[in-house]
Structures are given as structure tokens and as C-alpha cells.
Design an enzyme around this catalytic site. Structure first.
Site, PDB file in Angstrom:
ATOM      1  CG  ASP A   1      -2.328   0.537   0.825  1.00 13.15           C
ATOM      2  OD1 ASP A   1      -2.404   1.727   0.471  1.00 13.15           O
ATOM      3  OD2 ASP A   1      -3.312  -0.219   0.871  1.00 13.15           O
TER       4      ASP A   1
ATOM      5  CG  HIS B   1      -4.307   2.236  -2.323  1.00 10.32           C
ATOM      6  ND1 HIS B   1      -4.404   2.751  -1.050  1.00 10.32           N
ATOM      7  CD2 HIS B   1      -5.554   2.316  -2.862  1.00 10.32           C
ATOM      8  CE1 HIS B   1      -5.657   3.135  -0.824  1.00 10.32           C
ATOM      9  NE2 HIS B   1      -6.373   2.888  -1.910  1.00 10.32           N
TER      10      HIS B   1
ATOM     11  CD  GLU C   1     -10.007   4.012  -1.240  1.00  6.63           C
ATOM     12  OE1 GLU C   1     -10.896   4.331  -0.446  1.00  6.63           O
ATOM     13  OE2 GLU C   1      -8.909   3.544  -0.871  1.00  6.63           O
TER      14      GLU C   1
END
Length: 515
Positions: free
Chosen positions: A182, A253, A317
Site C-alpha cells: 500500500d 495505493h 481509489e
């Protein structure tokens, strides 16, 4: 049924069970009749029971406890890959299944039928090891019953992961989803790109409080696994009937990867640190050929370490502002005939998905709407329960991961004494137990595409193994019960769970008390 519940108290609840008169006693003279192909199940039974019982459970053709594989049971009895039949009589025990995984599930049931002390890791010499006489036929409602643990935000040692697997197996959870990378950390070594862990595996400090906070702890945090640790974890889990599914995030990410290799980003001259904040970082991978080659190289090693049929590549995202401002990204979008740089998200994941499919794997991604991922993806829907229906109607296999029912980083109650949690609503035990992964208005063909459900534990606010267990249990017991057994009565589940906590106590699980 109340009498059965008080005797068995199994979690998850078996599909069909009948309590019979009498008990079977395991002692030093008890031996195992091990059918062809059942040796791994016998090994697991000894591994799990020997620390507490000290029983040798030697093999013998005349063994009183028989473990047998019969492929015909898959269709004839409808047991499939994970189902099993268990018969306990006063002088014999028979565990049968069509596949080895079914025997491994049945071993966990035998474990739960014994006195709770059987789950202890220390000798319990004063306990009589008896099983109630029962007839059980058991198979899962959903094939996908999983649990995701984020080790990117806060690294955990491999000993913690093995214990996590042990507890998943006890509850017949079959998928351990390991979130390895991440913005805040990269935990898996890649031989061709050593800086991923050397640089990307360490951050200077960690944010305190929710996203947007300006408070930091000033404490460096880092860690990564060795290849040997990960391959050992995979074998350890497989011996317990658990598949480890890795997740390598892309194209968003990825701040930790870009800190290690800035040329993979949209501004190669920029120097980045491993992100110390929570929330969504706006730095994403570039879309030039070198980036795709990098991702393929990483995934080659991932597939070499993890034999899981499913490989998770994140996908969620992903801010697209960097692509909009990048001449190279705009040229790529134009060359591919895309409507805008934002459409590079689907294009990128399409290339990655195709690569995995060519290698015999199934790509998995998080869906934010249920309709944005390439059709060869298995979809995890998390933002809204309605997205499960959207994705299944498109033809995707779907895993329901609704954040309002499966995110275990949310608080378990409104009690001010609860530990720091992800900002948002409470996800209590009853909410988890009530979650049906199949939408109520799903047509039959659509419902069949819903593979099941899984729990998620993101670790922005979770730093220790003790906190992991507190947030996971007993809520994961509720998810396991619903995903394996289908809808069960809440009062029945609570009664079984109250007895089941004695097993958690024997294992030393730091669960949230039932209040």
C-alpha cells in the site's frame, strides 16, 4: 433443537446434525484407520490434538477412528469439495469426505466436539477426551468465506499470520486474503526489485488519528517478509485447508513502490517518501511500458510464491489527476482510443487481468461501483450492497465485502471505552451475523454468481496482534456462521457462541467479551 444446541454448540453450525446416546473416548489405545489420500488429515488431527492430549493416535488397519476419502460423495451425497459426513458411535468414529478439504473441515468439527481443553497448546493431563455420539452431514452455503488482514499499514510477524490462519481454520474460513502492499509499506520481496522492501518497507513515522490529522508519532515503522516465510505460510495454511490469496495494489495505493522506484510514476524526477499519512494518496503508477513490465515481473514472483487460483491487484481509489496532467499518459490514452486519461484505469487493469488469465490465474479487484472492472475480474464489492447486484448482473463472480457489515476496523459498539477505530458507523456482532451476501432481489442466475463474503481488517489504527484479535473475534465467528450455515437464528447463534468462547479461552484469544 435446544438439547442439541447445548450438547454441540458448534460454530459454524452444521447443515444437519443428530445427537445420539453415548460417548466415544479417545485414549492412548485409540488408533487411526487412514484411507488412501487421507494422510494429510491424519497429520493435521495429530498436530492439533497432541499438544493438549498427548495421545499418539497411531495408524492401524483396525483403527477405531477412520478417515476416508470417497470421491463418489461429491455428487451422490452432494458434499462437494468441502462437505463431510461424521458419525460418532460409542466404539468407533467415521469421518468421510469426497475431497481432502472436506476431511480437514471435519477435523475442526471433531476438535470442537471435544472438551475445550483440547484446543490448549499445553498438556491437559486431567481431562477425559470424549466425543458425544452424533451423526453430522455438513457442507457450506457459500464457497468463498474469507478474511483479509492488512499488513501494509502495520507490519505483523509471520508468527502472527500463522496464528491468524489457525483461527480461520477452526471456523472453516477458507481464504486468507493477505494485503501486502500500500502507500504506507511494501512487505513482499521481489528479487528483481530489491528496493521495494529495502526502501518501500519502511516509513519515517505514522499518523495519529484519522485521515487529515496533523499528529504523528515520530516512530519509524517497517518490516517485510522473506520469500521463505511466505512460502512457509502458504504451506502451513494449505495443511489446514486455507488458501492464502495475495494482494498487490495497482495502479493506485503505490506510494511505497514509487518511493523505491520514482521512474515508475508520472513525474520520474520527483523524490517521494513512503507515505506516513492515512487516506487516499494521489500518486499513482505511470502507464508507460516500463510500468507494465514492472507489474508483470512483480506478479510473476507473486504467482511463484502463492499458488492461489486468485490474485488480488487492488484497483480501487485510484486518483487520475496525475494522468490528466501527464503528456505521456494523455498520449497513451489517445493511442488506445480512450475517451479520456481517466479511462486508463480500466485499460491498465485490463492489461494486468489479461496477463494473469494467460498464466491460469483469476484476477480479483475492489469495485467502487460494481461496473468498472474488466469482465474477467472477480469483483469484491465494498462501498454499497447494491454494487453486488450490479457486478453479478454484468457477469462477474462476486465476493460481498460490504463495509457496513464486514469491516472489522470499525468500532464494535458506541462504548467510549472501545479502542481507536476507523471513523464511521458501528459494526457490531449482530450486524455481521445478519449480513446476507446474496442481494434479496437477485435473480437465480445472478445469485449463483455471488461466491460468498469475507471480513476485512485494515490496520491504520491496529498496531499489535492483541488488537487484531480483539477486533476480529467474536465478529469473525458471526461471519463464519452466516457464510457456512446460511441464515441462523440470532438467539441460537448467541447461545452457541457463549459456549464457543470456552474454546477461544483455551486458545488464549484476546476477543472482545460478550456483553
Amino acid at each position: 433443537m435446544p438439547a442439541q444446541r447445548s450438547v454441540l454448540s458448534l460454530v459454524p453450525r452444521p447443515t444437519k446434525s443428530t445427537v445420539l446416546p453415548g460417548r466415544f473416548t479417545l485414549d492412548a489405545d485409540t488408533t487411526l484407520h487412514i484411507g488412501t489420500g487421507a494422510e494429510p488429515a491424519a497429520d493435521l488431527l495429530r498436530t492439533l490434538l497432541t499438544p493438549a492430549t498427548g495421545l499418539p493416535l497411531r495408524p492401524s488397519p483396525q483403527g477405531q477412528l477412520a478417515l476416508t476419502l470417497d470421491p463418489g460423495l461429491a455428487g451422490l451425497a452432494g458434499l462437494g469439495e468441502e462437505g463431510y459426513g461424521l458419525t460418532v458411535a460409542p466404539h468407533a468414529v467415521l469421518l468421510r469426505a469426497a475431497h481432502l478439504t472436506g476431511l480437514l473441515r471435519g477435523i475442526q468439527t471433531i476438535r470442537q466436539l471435544l472438551p475445550p481443553q483440547a484446543l490448549s497448546v499445553t498438556p491437559q493431563p486431567d481431562t477425559r477426551w470424549t466425543l458425544p455420539c452424533v451423526e453430522i452431514t455438513d457442507l457450506p452455503r457459500h464457497p468463498w468465506r474469507g478474511a483479509m488482514l492488512d499488513v501494509a499499514r502495520h507490519f505483523q510477524p509471520v508468527s502472527c499470520l500463522r496464528r491468524y490462519v489457525d483461527l480461520l481454520a477452526l471456523h472453516k474460513i477458507g481464504v486468507f486474503h493477505l494485503h501486502l502492499t500500500d502507500d504506507q509499506g511494501w512487505r513482499m520481496p521481489v528479487s528483481a526489485h530489491p528496493k521495494l522492501t529495502e526502501i518501500g518497507g519502511h516509513r519515517a513515522e505514522s499518523q495519529q488519528g484519522p485521515a487529515g490529522s496533523d499528529l504523528y508519532d515520530g516512530v519509524p515503522h517497517g518490516g517485510s517478509y522473506t520469500r521463505a516465510e511466505l512460502t512457509g505460510l502458504v504451506s502451513y495454511a494449505a495443511a489446514r485447508g486455507v488458501t492464502v490469496m495475495p494482494e498487490i495494489e495497482m495502479p493506485g495505493h503505490v506510494r511505497a513502490a514509487l518511493a523505491a522506484y520514482p521512474h515508475l510514476g508520472n513525474n520520474p524526477a520527483r523524490t517521494l517518501d513512503v507515505w506516513t499519512r492515512w487516506g487516499v494518496c494521489d500518486t499513482v503508477l505511470g502507464v508507460h511500458d516500463e510500468v507494465l513490465d514492472f507489474c508483470r515481473t512483480v506478479l510473476d514472483e507473486v504467482m511463484d510464491v502463492f499458488p492461489s487460483p486468485y490474485i488480488h491487484v487492488g484497483g480501487e481509489e485510484c486518483p487520475t489527476a496525475e494522468w490528466t496532467h501527464s503528456a505521456a499518459a494523455r498520449e497513451r490514452a489517445l493511442a488506445q482510443g480512450l475517451s479520456s486519461p481517466a479511462a486508463l484505469h480500466g485499460w491498465f487493469l485490463g492489461r494486468i487481468g489479461e496477463f494473469l488469465v494467460r498464466h491460469g490465474r483469476r484476477p480479483v479487484g475492489w469495485a467502487e461501483t460494481g461496473a468498472e472492472l474488466p469482465l474477467d475480474f472477480t469483483v469484491m464489492t465494498w462501498r454499497d450492497a447494491a454494487h453486488t447486484l450490479t457486478a453479478a448482473r454484468r457477469g462477474h463472480p462476486v465476493v460481498s465485502a460490504d463495509h457496513r457489515a464486514t469491516y472489522l476496523d470499525y468500532a464494535q459498539s458506541e462504548d467510549p471505552g472501545e479502542p481507536p477505530a476507523q471513523p464511521g458507523g458501528v459494526v457490531d456482532l449482530r450486524t455481521v451475523h445478519a449480513h446476507d451476501p446474496v442481494p434479496e432481489d437477485a435473480e437465480r442466475a445472478v445469485a449463483e454468481r455471488v461466491l460468498g463474503t469475507q471480513a476485512q481488517l485494515w490496520t491504520e489504527f491496529v498496531t499489535t496482534p492483541e488488537r487484531i484479535e480483539y477486533l476480529t473475534y467474536p465478529r469473525l465467528c458471526a461471519l463464519a456462521d452466516r457464510a457456512w450455515s446460511g441464515a441462523t437464528d440470532w438467539a441460537d447463534f448467541r447461545s452457541r457462541l457463549a459456549d464457543h468462547t470456552a474454546r477461544l479461552d483455551a486458545l488464549g484469544v484476546r476477543y472482545r467479551p460478550l456483553t
